[in-house]
Design an enzyme around this catalytic site. Structure first.
Site, mmCIF file in Angstrom:
data_model
loop_
_atom_site.group_PDB
_atom_site.id
_atom_site.type_symbol
_atom_site.label_atom_id
_atom_site.label_comp_id
_atom_site.label_asym_id
_atom_site.label_seq_id
_atom_site.Cartn_x
_atom_site.Cartn_y
_atom_site.Cartn_z
ATOM 1 C CG HIS A 284 -0.176 -0.160 2.359
ATOM 2 N ND1 HIS A 284 -0.021 -1.637 3.046
ATOM 3 C CD2 HIS A 284 0.181 0.611 3.475
ATOM 4 C CE1 HIS A 284 0.561 -1.404 4.245
ATOM 5 N NE2 HIS A 284 0.657 -0.010 4.532
ATOM 6 N N GLY A 285 0.217 2.330 -0.385
ATOM 7 C CA GLY A 285 0.948 3.514 -0.353
ATOM 8 C C GLY A 285 0.094 4.880 -0.425
#
Length: 151
Positions: free
Chosen positions: A63-64
């Site tokens: 994720h980011g």
């Protein structure tokens, strides 16, 4: 909409986790969830450097947060062959849930998505239903069980 049928790949053919992240990011770019693959992938890989998002049980949740993310999303990929991910349990990954949220994430939607997804992934029936899914519609219906509520 966080879950979208265009963000699901049931036969993800990849060589390594970087390849997987790029291919899943391309799905997001196709429907305008992200404005820059490179910028978004960079945020995901930066997060991956902190510690592996291979959470065990054949699952990874890369994720980011990035300016390149236009709208919160979950991109789902089912790998055609097990993929090395430096997972916490040492096992390869088969299912990838890639999350993306805008950098201006005022209501902490990424924490809500991550928390709700993690909770559902502890449910053996939920995981099993994803593993045996044959169609994108089945996956969408299952992933829509991950409810995101505003605080």
């Amino acid at each position: 909409m966080i879950v979208d049928e265009n963000l699901i790949e049931l036969k993800l053919e990849v060589d390594d986790k970087i390849d997987a992240i790029y291919k899943l990011a391309k799905l997001a770019e196709k429907i305008n969830k992200i404005s820059s693959i490179d910028e978004y992938v960079e945020s995901v890989l930066e997060r991956e450097k902190e510690f592996s998002t291979g959470v065990g049980n054949g699952i990874a949740i890369p994720h980011g947060k990035s300016k390149a993310v236009n709208e919160a999303m979950i991109v789902f990929g089912m790998c055609t062959k097990p993929l090395e991910w430096d997972s916490l349990d040492g096992d390869p990954v088969e299912m990838i849930f890639m999350l993306g949220v805008p950098e201006e994430n005022i209501d902490n939607i990424h924490l809500k998505i991550l928390s709700n997804l993690s909770r559902k992934l502890m449910d053996e029936e939920f995981v099993k239903s994803l593993k045996v899914s044959k169609t994108i519609k089945e996956v969408v219906d299952i992933l829509n069980q991950i409810t995101i509520k505003n605080s």
